[in-house]
Design a protein around this motif. Sequence first.
Motif, PDB file in Angstrom:
ATOM      1  N   PRO A  93     -16.496  -6.378   7.046  1.00  0.00           N
ATOM      2  CA  PRO A  93     -16.974  -7.273   5.989  1.00  0.00           C
ATOM      3  C   PRO A  93     -15.874  -7.789   5.067  1.00  0.00           C
ATOM      4  CG  PRO A  93     -17.494  -4.992   5.470  1.00  0.00           C
ATOM      5  CD  PRO A  93     -16.938  -4.987   6.857  1.00  0.00           C
ATOM      6  N   TYR A  94     -14.697  -7.150   5.087  1.00  0.00           N
ATOM      7  CA  TYR A  94     -13.610  -7.556   4.209  1.00  0.00           C
ATOM      8  C   TYR A  94     -12.407  -8.013   5.023  1.00  0.00           C
ATOM      9  CZ  TYR A  94     -16.453  -4.866   0.966  1.00  0.00           C
ATOM     10  OH  TYR A  94     -17.509  -4.380   0.233  1.00  0.00           O
ATOM     11  N   ARG A  95     -11.701  -8.987   4.495  1.00  0.00           N
ATOM     12  CA  ARG A  95     -10.493  -9.467   5.157  1.00  0.00           C
ATOM     13  C   ARG A  95      -9.285  -8.738   4.584  1.00  0.00           C
ATOM     14  NH1 ARG A  95     -11.484 -13.724   8.309  1.00  0.00           N
ATOM     15  NH2 ARG A  95      -9.268 -14.209   8.508  1.00  0.00           N
ATOM     16  N   PRO A  96      -8.317  -8.386   5.421  1.00  0.00           N
ATOM     17  CA  PRO A  96      -7.128  -7.683   4.911  1.00  0.00           C
ATOM     18  C   PRO A  96      -6.289  -8.588   4.010  1.00  0.00           C
ATOM     19  CG  PRO A  96      -6.829  -8.323   7.205  1.00  0.00           C
ATOM     20  CD  PRO A  96      -8.251  -8.630   6.880  1.00  0.00           C
ATOM     21  N   LYS A  97      -5.643  -7.971   3.034  1.00  0.00           N
ATOM     22  CA  LYS A  97      -4.729  -8.707   2.167  1.00  0.00           C
ATOM     23  C   LYS A  97      -3.328  -8.783   2.766  1.00  0.00           C
ATOM     24  CE  LYS A  97      -7.153  -7.612  -2.143  1.00  0.00           C
ATOM     25  NZ  LYS A  97      -7.034  -6.982  -3.491  1.00  0.00           N
ATOM     26  N   ASP A  98      -3.065  -7.958   3.768  1.00  0.00           N
ATOM     27  CA  ASP A  98      -1.756  -7.912   4.408  1.00  0.00           C
ATOM     28  C   ASP A  98      -1.975  -7.621   5.893  1.00  0.00           C
ATOM     29  OD1 ASP A  98       1.058  -7.963   4.507  1.00  0.00           O
ATOM     30  OD2 ASP A  98       1.196  -5.785   4.288  1.00  0.00           O
ATOM     31  N   GLY A  99      -0.967  -7.862   6.692  1.00  0.00           N
ATOM     32  CA  GLY A  99      -1.084  -7.571   8.109  1.00  0.00           C
ATOM     33  C   GLY A  99       0.226  -7.801   8.815  1.00  0.00           C
ATOM     34  N   MET A 149       8.186  -0.973   7.403  1.00  0.00           N
ATOM     35  CA  MET A 149       7.174  -0.012   6.967  1.00  0.00           C
ATOM     36  C   MET A 149       7.238   0.240   5.464  1.00  0.00           C
ATOM     37  SD  MET A 149       5.135   1.426   9.380  1.00  0.00           S
ATOM     38  CE  MET A 149       4.738   3.009   8.649  1.00  0.00           C
ATOM     39  N   LEU A 150       8.462   0.395   4.954  1.00  0.00           N
ATOM     40  CA  LEU A 150       8.641   0.801   3.556  1.00  0.00           C
ATOM     41  C   LEU A 150       8.529  -0.357   2.577  1.00  0.00           C
ATOM     42  CD1 LEU A 150      11.628   3.287   4.019  1.00  0.00           C
ATOM     43  CD2 LEU A 150       9.235   3.877   3.624  1.00  0.00           C
ATOM     44  N   HIS A 151       8.926  -1.558   3.012  1.00  0.00           N
ATOM     45  CA  HIS A 151       9.012  -2.676   2.069  1.00  0.00           C
ATOM     46  C   HIS A 151       8.078  -3.833   2.386  1.00  0.00           C
ATOM     47  CE1 HIS A 151      12.543  -0.673   0.461  1.00  0.00           C
ATOM     48  NE2 HIS A 151      13.059  -0.626   1.675  1.00  0.00           N
ATOM     49  N   ARG A 152       7.883  -4.141   3.667  1.00  0.00           N
ATOM     50  CA  ARG A 152       7.062  -5.305   4.013  1.00  0.00           C
ATOM     51  C   ARG A 152       5.583  -4.954   4.104  1.00  0.00           C
ATOM     52  NH1 ARG A 152       3.714  -7.966   4.850  1.00  0.00           N
ATOM     53  NH2 ARG A 152       3.517 -10.026   5.826  1.00  0.00           N
ATOM     54  N   PHE A 153       5.256  -3.750   4.565  1.00  0.00           N
ATOM     55  CA  PHE A 153       3.856  -3.344   4.647  1.00  0.00           C
ATOM     56  C   PHE A 153       3.394  -2.966   3.238  1.00  0.00           C
ATOM     57  CE2 PHE A 153       3.896  -1.733   9.361  1.00  0.00           C
ATOM     58  CZ  PHE A 153       4.497  -2.915   9.745  1.00  0.00           C
ATOM     59  N   ARG A 154       2.464  -3.730   2.678  1.00  0.00           N
ATOM     60  CA  ARG A 154       2.134  -3.596   1.256  1.00  0.00           C
ATOM     61  C   ARG A 154       0.828  -2.860   0.984  1.00  0.00           C
ATOM     62  NH1 ARG A 154       3.605  -9.184   1.863  1.00  0.00           N
ATOM     63  NH2 ARG A 154       5.763  -9.525   1.236  1.00  0.00           N
ATOM     64  N   SER A 188      -5.495   0.792   4.216  1.00  0.00           N
ATOM     65  CA  SER A 188      -4.992   0.093   5.395  1.00  0.00           C
ATOM     66  C   SER A 188      -5.585   0.662   6.681  1.00  0.00           C
ATOM     67  CB  SER A 188      -3.467   0.196   5.460  1.00  0.00           C
ATOM     68  OG  SER A 188      -2.870  -0.458   4.359  1.00  0.00           O
ATOM     69  N   GLN A 189      -5.500  -0.135   7.735  1.00  0.00           N
ATOM     70  CA  GLN A 189      -5.935   0.263   9.073  1.00  0.00           C
ATOM     71  C   GLN A 189      -4.782   0.096  10.049  1.00  0.00           C
ATOM     72  OE1 GLN A 189      -9.162  -2.083  10.684  1.00  0.00           O
ATOM     73  NE2 GLN A 189      -9.323  -0.868  12.560  1.00  0.00           N
ATOM     74  N   PHE A 190      -4.579   1.103  10.900  1.00  0.00           N
ATOM     75  CA  PHE A 190      -3.534   1.073  11.918  1.00  0.00           C
ATOM     76  C   PHE A 190      -4.154   1.185  13.308  1.00  0.00           C
ATOM     77  CE2 PHE A 190      -0.979   2.273   8.308  1.00  0.00           C
ATOM     78  CZ  PHE A 190       0.290   1.756   8.574  1.00  0.00           C
ATOM     79  N   ILE A 191      -3.653   0.372  14.231  1.00  0.00           N
ATOM     80  CA  ILE A 191      -3.972   0.491  15.653  1.00  0.00           C
ATOM     81  C   ILE A 191      -2.634   0.545  16.375  1.00  0.00           C
ATOM     82  CG2 ILE A 191      -5.173  -0.517  17.629  1.00  0.00           C
ATOM     83  CD1 ILE A 191      -6.855  -2.116  15.559  1.00  0.00           C
ATOM     84  N   ILE A 192      -2.369   1.655  17.072  1.00  0.00           N
ATOM     85  CA  ILE A 192      -1.022   1.926  17.582  1.00  0.00           C
ATOM     86  C   ILE A 192      -1.071   2.365  19.035  1.00  0.00           C
ATOM     87  CG2 ILE A 192       1.082   3.298  17.230  1.00  0.00           C
ATOM     88  CD1 ILE A 192       0.118   3.823  14.365  1.00  0.00           C
ATOM     89  N   ALA A 193      -0.242   1.741  19.863  1.00  0.00           N
ATOM     90  CA  ALA A 193       0.024   2.264  21.210  1.00  0.00           C
ATOM     91  C   ALA A 193       1.254   3.153  21.108  1.00  0.00           C
ATOM     92  CB  ALA A 193       0.271   1.119  22.189  1.00  0.00           C
TER      93      ALA A 193
END
Length: 245
Positions: A93-99, A149-154, A188-193
Amino acid sequence: MTLFLRGVRLERERIHSTGYPYSLPIFQTLDELTFHHPVTFLVGENGSGKSTLIEGMAVAAGFNPEGGAPSFQFETESTHSSLFEALRPIRGPYRPKDGFFLRAETAYQLSSYVDEMAKSGRDPERFYESYGGRSLHEQSHGEAFLSLMLHRFRGEGLYILDEPEAALSPMRQLTMLARMHELVQSGSQFIIASHSPILMSYPGAMILQVETGLTPTAFDDLEHVKVMRDYLDAPERMQRILFEE
């Protein structure tokens, strides 16, 4: 719990090929993949289709096929499969603010595009603050990924990552694990291979074993974990078996 991407559906009426990637066993049985946790891992052997599925989900969700944020529009060579054309994202129902979508095999092209954006802006130094303060090309592969990861992922974002451990030492994987937790705590949500037992140990993560289907699997039952434990517990014994003539 925030799930921006609640799943993906494979719409078979939109498939017009019997070749790759639809010839892979996973896509013979996949109809719908549903996410229930903020962190999901796809785990499987090389060639099982996990990276192809990750890539297809990312493009279907609106990310650039070669990686980056949804707004990134660069293309150097079209190497992604047609899977995204048959995948329909099931959004929350919500759109992410970052990705961000990280595709290991196009990391160099991604770094070059970031440099282009910095040079075309009014304040390159300020732009680079989101990437560790300098060009990603001036950092090692592992440093560059951690800078993202540390600076761009907000936070409050959807992050789709393909084998991020490929660039990271075990210590840096632990750093990533801690940063992941901070970002999950901020919605946040993560999907990782991944092939990394360190990353897959994230508490409460959903782990899907990619074989002929997608099987939810406990951490201790993963072949990756069992093999790593057996080898580290008795490397000489394992080597005798491996090197036996």
